[in-house]
Design a protein around this motif. Structure first.
Motif, PDB file in Angstrom:
ATOM      1  N   TYR A 175       0.836  -1.206   0.000  1.00  0.00           N
ATOM      2  CA  TYR A 175       0.000   0.000   0.000  1.00  0.00           C
ATOM      3  C   TYR A 175       0.862   1.243   0.000  1.00  0.00           C
ATOM      4  O   TYR A 175       1.908   1.282   0.661  1.00  0.00           O
ATOM      5  CB  TYR A 175      -0.922  -0.006   1.230  1.00  0.00           C
ATOM      6  CG  TYR A 175      -1.943  -1.119   1.140  1.00  0.00           C
ATOM      7  CD1 TYR A 175      -3.138  -0.915   0.461  1.00  0.00           C
ATOM      8  CD2 TYR A 175      -1.685  -2.380   1.673  1.00  0.00           C
ATOM      9  CE1 TYR A 175      -4.063  -1.941   0.327  1.00  0.00           C
ATOM     10  CE2 TYR A 175      -2.599  -3.410   1.542  1.00  0.00           C
ATOM     11  CZ  TYR A 175      -3.796  -3.184   0.866  1.00  0.00           C
ATOM     12  OH  TYR A 175      -4.702  -4.198   0.718  1.00  0.00           O
ATOM     13  N   ILE A 176       0.411   2.256  -0.741  1.00  0.00           N
ATOM     14  CA  ILE A 176       1.184   3.493  -0.826  1.00  0.00           C
ATOM     15  C   ILE A 176       0.279   4.693  -0.550  1.00  0.00           C
ATOM     16  O   ILE A 176      -0.843   4.759  -1.058  1.00  0.00           O
ATOM     17  CB  ILE A 176       1.870   3.616  -2.209  1.00  0.00           C
ATOM     18  CG1 ILE A 176       2.740   4.870  -2.275  1.00  0.00           C
ATOM     19  CG2 ILE A 176       0.858   3.630  -3.358  1.00  0.00           C
ATOM     20  CD1 ILE A 176       3.652   4.899  -3.485  1.00  0.00           C
TER      21      ILE A 176
ATOM     22  N   PRO B   3      -4.946  11.222   9.571  1.00  0.00           N
ATOM     23  CA  PRO B   3      -4.882  11.553   8.139  1.00  0.00           C
ATOM     24  C   PRO B   3      -4.182  12.879   7.879  1.00  0.00           C
ATOM     25  O   PRO B   3      -4.267  13.808   8.676  1.00  0.00           O
ATOM     26  CB  PRO B   3      -6.350  11.646   7.728  1.00  0.00           C
ATOM     27  CG  PRO B   3      -7.109  10.917   8.767  1.00  0.00           C
ATOM     28  CD  PRO B   3      -6.328  11.047  10.027  1.00  0.00           C
ATOM     29  N   GLU B   4      -3.472  12.926   6.760  1.00  0.00           N
ATOM     30  CA  GLU B   4      -2.859  14.169   6.306  1.00  0.00           C
ATOM     31  C   GLU B   4      -2.973  14.192   4.801  1.00  0.00           C
ATOM     32  O   GLU B   4      -2.764  13.160   4.157  1.00  0.00           O
ATOM     33  CB  GLU B   4      -1.380  14.178   6.698  1.00  0.00           C
ATOM     34  CG  GLU B   4      -1.035  15.197   7.768  1.00  0.00           C
ATOM     35  CD  GLU B   4       0.464  15.311   7.937  1.00  0.00           C
ATOM     36  OE1 GLU B   4       1.080  16.036   7.147  1.00  0.00           O
ATOM     37  OE2 GLU B   4       1.000  14.650   8.853  1.00  0.00           O
TER      38      GLU B   4
ATOM     39  N   ARG C  84      -4.733   4.429   2.545  1.00  0.00           N
ATOM     40  CA  ARG C  84      -4.632   5.432   3.624  1.00  0.00           C
ATOM     41  C   ARG C  84      -5.115   4.867   4.953  1.00  0.00           C
ATOM     42  O   ARG C  84      -4.488   5.072   5.995  1.00  0.00           O
ATOM     43  CB  ARG C  84      -5.452   6.685   3.274  1.00  0.00           C
ATOM     44  CG  ARG C  84      -4.790   7.580   2.260  1.00  0.00           C
ATOM     45  CD  ARG C  84      -5.545   8.875   2.103  1.00  0.00           C
ATOM     46  NE  ARG C  84      -6.850   8.707   1.500  1.00  0.00           N
ATOM     47  CZ  ARG C  84      -7.094   8.738   0.187  1.00  0.00           C
ATOM     48  NH1 ARG C  84      -6.106   8.922  -0.669  1.00  0.00           N
ATOM     49  NH2 ARG C  84      -8.316   8.587  -0.282  1.00  0.00           N
ATOM     50  N   ILE C  85      -6.237   4.153   4.911  1.00  0.00           N
ATOM     51  CA  ILE C  85      -6.772   3.609   6.159  1.00  0.00           C
ATOM     52  C   ILE C  85      -5.797   2.588   6.733  1.00  0.00           C
ATOM     53  O   ILE C  85      -5.542   2.548   7.944  1.00  0.00           O
ATOM     54  CB  ILE C  85      -8.167   2.980   5.913  1.00  0.00           C
ATOM     55  CG1 ILE C  85      -9.160   4.054   5.477  1.00  0.00           C
ATOM     56  CG2 ILE C  85      -8.655   2.208   7.128  1.00  0.00           C
ATOM     57  CD1 ILE C  85      -9.727   4.946   6.542  1.00  0.00           C
TER      58      ILE C  85
ATOM     59  N   ASP D 145     -14.393   0.956  -0.932  1.00  0.00           N
ATOM     60  CA  ASP D 145     -15.619   1.757  -0.938  1.00  0.00           C
ATOM     61  C   ASP D 145     -16.002   2.172   0.484  1.00  0.00           C
ATOM     62  O   ASP D 145     -16.335   3.332   0.729  1.00  0.00           O
ATOM     63  CB  ASP D 145     -16.759   0.977  -1.597  1.00  0.00           C
ATOM     64  CG  ASP D 145     -16.487   0.705  -3.079  1.00  0.00           C
ATOM     65  OD1 ASP D 145     -16.005   1.622  -3.766  1.00  0.00           O
ATOM     66  OD2 ASP D 145     -16.741  -0.418  -3.549  1.00  0.00           O
ATOM     67  N   LEU D 146     -15.952   1.214   1.421  1.00  0.00           N
ATOM     68  CA  LEU D 146     -16.310   1.565   2.801  1.00  0.00           C
ATOM     69  C   LEU D 146     -15.319   2.580   3.376  1.00  0.00           C
ATOM     70  O   LEU D 146     -15.697   3.487   4.120  1.00  0.00           O
ATOM     71  CB  LEU D 146     -16.356   0.309   3.676  1.00  0.00           C
ATOM     72  CG  LEU D 146     -17.482  -0.685   3.349  1.00  0.00           C
ATOM     73  CD1 LEU D 146     -17.471  -1.853   4.333  1.00  0.00           C
ATOM     74  CD2 LEU D 146     -18.855  -0.014   3.364  1.00  0.00           C
ATOM     75  N   CYS D 147     -14.043   2.421   3.021  1.00  0.00           N
ATOM     76  CA  CYS D 147     -13.044   3.382   3.514  1.00  0.00           C
ATOM     77  C   CYS D 147     -13.340   4.789   3.002  1.00  0.00           C
ATOM     78  O   CYS D 147     -13.090   5.781   3.690  1.00  0.00           O
ATOM     79  CB  CYS D 147     -11.643   2.957   3.092  1.00  0.00           C
ATOM     80  SG  CYS D 147     -11.082   1.488   3.970  1.00  0.00           S
TER      81      CYS D 147
END
Ligand code: SF4
Ligand code: SF4
Ligand code: SF4
Lengths: 437, 289
Positions: free
Chosen positions: A221-222, A230-231, A286-287, A320-322
């Motif tokens: 993941y990137i 979060p940023e 991200r999550i 989608d949920l994220c």
């Protein structure tokens, strides 16, 4: 050999999927981006200062991300540091974009898949209950409009913002305007949560019906988001390994050392990989890369997600949920920011032009977006756009193959395949105009 | 709520553009109860424009041979064609690529296996089909979209952006140079020309409500020429803008001229992309909203 070709809709831009089948086995699944406008070519020779107005037109969906990335690349090349207030206004701009984008992806692009409708404007033929469907389109439009309004407030123009300039932003946000926006957001966040709850339920029901959350093999993941929360305006990219360990952390100017890029002959977009492995960007990345959302409602949804699917989570329909979690986050964070003074200092600093090279990055809804410019005599000598959708290309194709293998057997092709192709692609919310520019 | 199936039908065909025009349209929600949206790949999964469609909105320029085919096929089935956005009207931002060196780069990419054949430049749609109404803007605002769909004649707009902008043009504030953003500050309420910015609001058609200039960014002319210039050659606008600057500033005329003709006309990416090399007939002003 049988070749199946699937046109795509409810995504940004022109793309299609081609699957090659031999004796009931999927030989290949290609995701083809079939348009190109050539920004990297025609911006050569453009006055550098014009870039923040030109590049949003790469994509009307991600325009804000391009606008801010462009300004940051120029500031990096010219050694300019914007005042704090300018950064706050840019963050609001990016939050507006996040609201608009996630609401569009959730309610306009993917909700119809969950209830078997052709679009949110045609819910009368769907499986949704009549009471729900009556107001779905109007409520969804209302939520995404909040994003647009926030973009307009923080960015001036409503699709292709103009307020971010080298050295800052053209103007602050007056207390009265901020209060008005704040009120509208407070009134609308409940609608956003309510829609997301309905979306969550519809997703669970869909999972029951189709029996899968899609490709759930581990991946890399990137994202350029923060470690603890979060940023969207950071200057560090991070890569997470399949088991949740951080594998790399680097500034945008070093991206070539960490990511490999290859061109394909079947698409105007190439694809990137990390150590030869499938890479994923966008909401799920991200999550997976962030501990908490840092705002109460979003954290509530995050806990629900983690309790059910663990972390890092891999099934693609969780993208989608994220997005829903991020939609709620963006509302809460913007409300927090609008409650404070946004007119407390000058919003920009003077600068002068010089030759140089700069990198600018933002976390766009689809992942880390990098602009790289070389400036000579005030003009753009070279421009490069490193697009997050391109990081997802390998992951999209792997997930398409997984779907193909599920629905294609030597006995025949299950008609559900066409729907599955749409669901897979939309889970990644690719942006073709950006990927090919 | 009226029976949806009785409502007039409209379709949206997206050629090579940025989808900003479509995003603007879905920012307007009044049409939801007045029209049936029958085709718009961005938000609806239908394979083609159905027969008996009343209005077709076309956005984006013609950039490859699939665009030509899709455009011609869609137009056959509809009563009325509206060209929306600067890309569809003048080739728009990607028409900046209408230069020899860029054409060469496109040619090098143009014939890849599996992929649509790229044209050397981006064309406006009226190079291929007849257009009933032009709706310029990059993108047109939701308000303009609604007007184009529902009541184009009734739309109230000023002739030029300056009137909608409301910034004051001052007599005694005469910049010496086009300093632009380098000075690090934009004063509120005062005309951007007085502050040394290259704003072309004085020749750009109104209707957008001056959304860029109000928060402090010069107008880059995305709505295209005002009625006074739309049927004339681009040199007439150049002269007109030059005059405005000469009257209001002490900027040397050569500096203004050089900026107006800046490399690839990038400042005027919208007004002039199409007209810079001449050759296109003007659009009649009564067909432009
Ligand atoms: S006119 Fe502007 S908003 Fe519309 S498609 Fe073209 S670039 Fe995008
Ligand atoms: S020239 Fe520009 S800033 Fe001045 S009044 Fe006209 S639109 Fe406004
Ligand atoms: S102010 Fe000028 S550039 Fe901005 S939307 Fe209006 S016409 Fe377009």
């Amino acid at each position: 050999m049988t070749i199946l070709r699937f046109p795509l809709s409810r995504i940004e831009g022109h793309a299609r999927v081609e699957m090659e089948i031999q004796d009931g086995a999927v030989v290949s699944a290609q995701f083809q981006a079939i348009e190109m406008r050539g920004f990297r070519y025609f911006v050569q020779g453009t006055p550098a200062e014009q870039m923040p107005v030109i590049v949003p037109r790469i994509c009307g969906v991600c325009s804000t991300a391009h606008h801010v990335a462009s300004v940051k690349a120029l500031e990096n090349a010219l050694d300019v540091k914007p005042p704090r207030l300018a950064n706050e206004i840019r963050e609001l701009l990016l939050l507006g974009q996040l609201i608009q984008n996630q609401a569009t992806s959730l309610f306009i692009f993917t909700m119809p898949d969950r209830v078997g409708a052709s679009s949110i404007f045609h819910m009368e033929d769907s499986e949704a209950n009549p009471e729900q469907q009556l107001s779905l389109a109007q409520r969804a439009l209302k939520v995404r409009q909040i994003g647009t309004k926030l973009i307009t407030l923080a960015g001036g123009q409503f699709i292709h913002p103009v307020k971010a300039i080298i050295g800052g932003v053209t103007s602050g946000i007056k207390a009265e305007a901020a209060a008005q926006m704040l009120k509208e957001m407070q009134d609308t966040i409940t609608i956003a949560c309510e829609l997301f709850d309905e979306y969550w339920d519809m997703s669970m029901a869909m999972r029951e019906r189709i029996g899968t959350w899609g490709d759930d093999q581990p991946a890399y993941y990137i994202a350029s988001t923060g470690r603890s929360k979060p940023e969207f305006n950071s200057d560090t990219i991070r890569v997470l390994g399949p088991n949740g360990n951080e594998r790399a952390s680097f500034p945008p100017r070093l991206f070539r050392e960490f990511l490999d890029y290859e061109k394909t002959d079947y698409s105007f977009a190439g694809k990137s990989t990390y150590e030869g492995e499938v890479l994923r960007a966008n909401s799920l990345a991200r999550i997976n890369l962030t501990k908490t959302m840092g705002t109460p409602c979003a954290d509530y949804y995050l806990e629900r997600l983690t309790a059910e699917f663990g972390k890092p989570a891999h099934p693609i329909l969780l993208f989608d949920l994220c997005r829903g979690i991020e939609l709620v986050y963006a509302f809460e964070r913007a409300i927090e920011m609008l409650s404070k003074d946004l007119d407390y200092e000058d919003t920009s600093v003077p600068y002068s032009l010089k030759d140089g090279e700069g990198y600018g990055m933002v976390e766009a809804p689809r992942g880390p977006l990098i602009h790289h410019y070389i400036i000579e005599n005030g003009l753009i000598a070279e421009a490069e756009f490193i697009i997050p959708t391109v990081h997802n290309m390998g992951a999209i194709e792997r997930a398409l193959k997984v779907a193909g293998e599920r629905y294609i057997t030597p006995q025949g092709i299950n008609l559900e395949l066409e729907k599955a192709v749409g669901r897979v692609v939309r889970a990644f919310d690719p942006c073709i105009a950006c990927a090919t520019q | 709520m009226p029976d949806k199936k009785q409502l007039p039908k409209f379709a949206v065909l997206q050629l090579s553009g940025c989808a900003g025009c479509e995003v603007s349209l879905i920012n307007a929600n009044e049409w939801v109860d007045q029209y049936q949206l029958v085709y718009m790949p961005l938000v609806v999964s239908t394979a083609s424009v159905p027969e008996d469609t009343e209005i077709l909105l076309v956005s984006g320029g013609v950039r490859n041979d699939e665009d030509i085919y899709n455009l011609k096929k869609a137009v056959e089935k509809v009563d009325r064609v509206i060209a929306v956005g600067t890309c569809a009207i003048s080739g728009g931002v990607s028409n900046l690529g209408d230069r020899d060196d860029v054409r060469q780069m496109f040619l090098a990419q143009s014939s890849r296996h599996h992929l649509p054949h790229l044209l050397p430049k981006s064309h406006p749609i009226d190079a291929f089909v007849d257009v009933d109404l032009y709706l310029p803007g990059c993108p047109p605002t939701p308000e303009l979209f609604m007007a184009a769909l529902i009541d184009p004649e009734g739309y109230e707009a000023s002739g030029i952006v300056c009137v909608e902008c409301g910034r004051k043009k001052l007599k005694d504030m005469r910049p010496q140079h086009l300093v632009g953003f380098q000075q690090g500050e934009v004063l509120p309420d005062i005309c951007l020309i007085n502050q040394g910015y290259l704003c072309v609001g004085s020749s750009t058609r109104g209707g957008c409500r001056a959304i860029c200039t109000k928060p402090g960014h010069p107008c880059v002319g995305c709505r295209g020429p005002s009625d006074a210039y739309i049927e004339k050659e681009s040199s007439v606008w150049f002269d007109r803008i030059q005059n405005v600057f000469e009257r209001m500033t002490d900027i040397p005329p050569e500096e203004i001229k050089a900026a107006l003709h800046s490399p690839q006309l990038s400042l005027f990416l919208f007004q002039f992309t199409d007209y810079s090399e001449g050759g296109r007939p003007p659009r009649p002003k009564d067909k432009v909203l």
